[in-house]
Design an enzyme around this catalytic site. Structure first.
Site, PDB file in Angstrom:
ATOM      1  N   GLU A 117      25.471  36.417 -52.614  1.00  0.00           N
ATOM      2  CA  GLU A 117      25.733  37.228 -51.516  1.00  0.00           C
ATOM      3  C   GLU A 117      24.940  36.745 -50.211  1.00  0.00           C
ATOM      4  O   GLU A 117      25.231  37.012 -49.053  1.00  0.00           O
ATOM      5  CB  GLU A 117      25.602  38.995 -51.548  1.00  0.00           C
ATOM      6  CG  GLU A 117      24.181  39.144 -51.799  1.00  0.00           C
ATOM      7  CD  GLU A 117      23.906  39.303 -53.198  1.00  0.00           C
ATOM      8  OE1 GLU A 117      22.811  39.735 -53.663  1.00  0.00           O
ATOM      9  OE2 GLU A 117      24.630  38.876 -54.214  1.00  0.00           O
ATOM     10  N   ASP A 269      27.757  50.591 -48.974  1.00  0.00           N
ATOM     11  CA  ASP A 269      26.163  50.898 -48.818  1.00  0.00           C
ATOM     12  C   ASP A 269      25.759  52.388 -48.957  1.00  0.00           C
ATOM     13  O   ASP A 269      26.340  53.156 -47.890  1.00  0.00           O
ATOM     14  CB  ASP A 269      25.878  50.379 -47.496  1.00  0.00           C
ATOM     15  CG  ASP A 269      26.039  48.928 -47.239  1.00  0.00           C
ATOM     16  OD1 ASP A 269      25.576  48.122 -48.459  1.00  0.00           O
ATOM     17  OD2 ASP A 269      26.718  48.246 -46.326  1.00  0.00           O
TER      18      ASP A 269
END
Length: 372
Positions: A117, A269
Site C-alpha cells: 500500500e 479507516d
C-alpha cells in the site's frame, strides 16, 4: 530466492497473491517457488495449474520455514506470528498503522516488511493499491444495490433511473480509483451521482471519463452538508491520514440524512473520515448508527477473488521480481518507489505514519539504505 505463496488465513479472504502466470515468471527467472496446497482454490486456480507453472506444492509449515520471501495478500495474523524470524522478507498489504500488535511482533522478530500500500510510482500514486481500490469501489456500490432492497432491510430503492420516479442520489467522497470505480457503475445505471474532491485536476480527469449525470463539487463543508441531506447512498473513497483526529462526517451530521439512507465506507479507516465507521467483515458486514446503515467491509475485493487475484498479481509481480532477482537490499537501494513500501527492517520501524500514530521510534528509510 525461495519464494513462498500462502493460502490466506483471514476470514473470507479468497484472493491469492500470485496466480500461476506469475509463478511461471518467477521460476523462469531462476527462483524456487512454494505454493501452499489449495492456495489458489478460492480464486479458481488449482494446484495442478501451479505445478504446471513450476511451483512446488507444500504445507504451510514447510513454506514459512524454507522461504526467504513470503509473498501474500493480507496482514500477518496472530496464528502466523510463530513463523516470524529474523531476516524473513514479508511482502504484502501490511497496514502496520492499523495493526499495532502485528507491528510489535514484526519488529520483535526483526523481519523485513514491505507493504504494497505504500509503494509509489513516478506520479506519486500507489500502483499496488489502485487495482484493488477500483474493485472495492465497484463492489461497494454493488453492495448498496443489495442492501437497498426491501427484502434485505433497505428502503426499497432501485438504484437506477426509472421514468416517473425521482432518480436516486449517490454521493462519493473522493475521485480516486475507488471513487471512479463506484461512479462508473452508479452512473451507468442512471443515478444522480455527485463526486466531492479537493483537487480540480483529479475532477477534470474523472469528468472526461464519466457521463453527464455525474456532478463534480469541491469538497468543502457547505457542499458536503448539502449532499448529506439529499443523498440516498454516501460512499467514502478517501484514505484518511491515521494521525488525524478530526472527521469529514461527524456523528451529529448523520441526523441530517434521509431516513433509509446508507453509508458505504470503502476506505475502512476506523474513526476516520466518517466518525461512526469501523471495520466490518463479509460475515457481519453492516451495523446502524443514528438510524443509518453502515457497511465497512475491509476486503471487498475478496468477493471477486479471481478478478482481484489476477489484478493484484499483475501489479505486485514486477516488484517481487526486483526483490528476488537483485536481493532485497539492492532492490530497495536502487528503487526509491519500492523503498517507500519498507515498513520495518531488522527491528527498526521505517514508516513515519505508523510511528506517529502509535508513538513508536522511527528510523527513516534513507537511514536504513545508508547501511547497505
Amino acid at each position: 530466492m525461495i519464494v513462498g505463496i500462502l493460502k490466506e488465513v483471514k476470514s473470507n479472504e479468497y484472493r491469492v497473491s500470485a496466480v500461476p502466470a506469475a509463478v511461471t515468471e518467477l521460476v523462469k527467472n531462476g527462483h524456487k517457488v512454494y505454493v501452499e496446497k489449495d492456495a489458489g482454490l478460492g480464486s479458481g486456480f488449482s494446484d495442478e495449474e501451479y505445478k504446471d507453472s513450476g511451483a512446488i506444492i507444500a504445507d504451510c509449515d514447510t513454506i514459512w520455514k524454507n522461504s526467504e520471501m513470503i509473498y501474500k495478500v493480507k496482514e500477518i495474523l496472530p496464528q502466523e506470528y510463530k513463523y516470524l524470524r529474523e531476516g524473513l522478507i514479508v511482502y504484502t498489504y501490511l497496514h502496520s498503522n492499523a495493526h499495532l500488535d502485528m507491528t510489535k511482533e514484526i519488529l520483535k522478530n526483526k523481519i523485513i516488511g514491505i507493504a504494497y500500500e505504500d509503494i509509489t510510482d513516478k506520479n506519486g500514486k500507489f500502483p499496488l493499491l489502485s487495482p484493488m481500490s477500483e474493485l472495492a469501489g465497484k463492489g461497494g456500490f454493488l453492495a448498496a444495490l443489495h442492501y437497498g432492497q426491501s427484502v434485505n432491510g433497505g428502503k426499497g430503492i432501485l438504484f437506477n433511473r426509472v421514468s416517473g420516479i425521482d432518480t436516486p442520489v449517490v454521493t462519493i467522497i473522493g475521485g480516486g480509483n475507488s471513487g471512479m470505480g463506484a461512479a462508473e457503475i452508479a452512473a451507468s445505471l442512471g443515478n444522480n451521482v455527485k463526486i466531492l474532491d479537493v483537487n480540480k485536476e483529479v475532477m477534470d480527469e474523472v469528468k472526461a471519463k464519466l457521463p453527464p449525470n455525474v456532478e463534480f463539487l469541491y469538497s468543502n463543508r457547505t457542499n458536503l452538508l448539502k449532499c448529506l441531506k439529499e443523498t440516498d447512498v454516501l460512499m467514502n473513497c478517501i484514505l484518511w491520514n491515521k494521525t488525524r483526529k478530526d472527521h469529514l462526517v461527524n456523528r451529529e451530521d448523520l441526523k441530517l440524512m434521509k431516513k433509509g439512507a446508507m453509508i458505504f465506507d470503502i476506505a475502512c479507516d476506523d474513526n476516520g473520515a466518517i466518525e461512526t465507521c469501523h471495520t466490518t467483515t463479509h460475515d457481519d458486514p453492516i451495523y446502524y448508527e443514528e438510524g443509518i446503515l453502515h457497511y465497512c467491509v475491509d476486503n471487498i475485493p475478496s468477493a471477486f477473488a479471481r478478478t482481484a487475484s489476477i489484478g493484484l498479481s499483475n501489479a505486485t509481480l514486477p516488484f517481487a521480481l526486483q526483490i528476488a532477482n537483485k536481493g532485497c537490499e539492492t532492490a530497495l537501494k536502487g528503487n526509491h518507489h519500492l523503498l517507500k513500501g519498507l515498513t520495518c527492517y531488522h527491528g527498526k520501524l521505517t514508516l513515519q505514519e505508523t510511528a506517529i500514530k502509535h508513538n513508536l521510534e522511527l528510523t527513516p528509510q534513507d537511514k536504513i539504505v545508508e547501511q547497505f
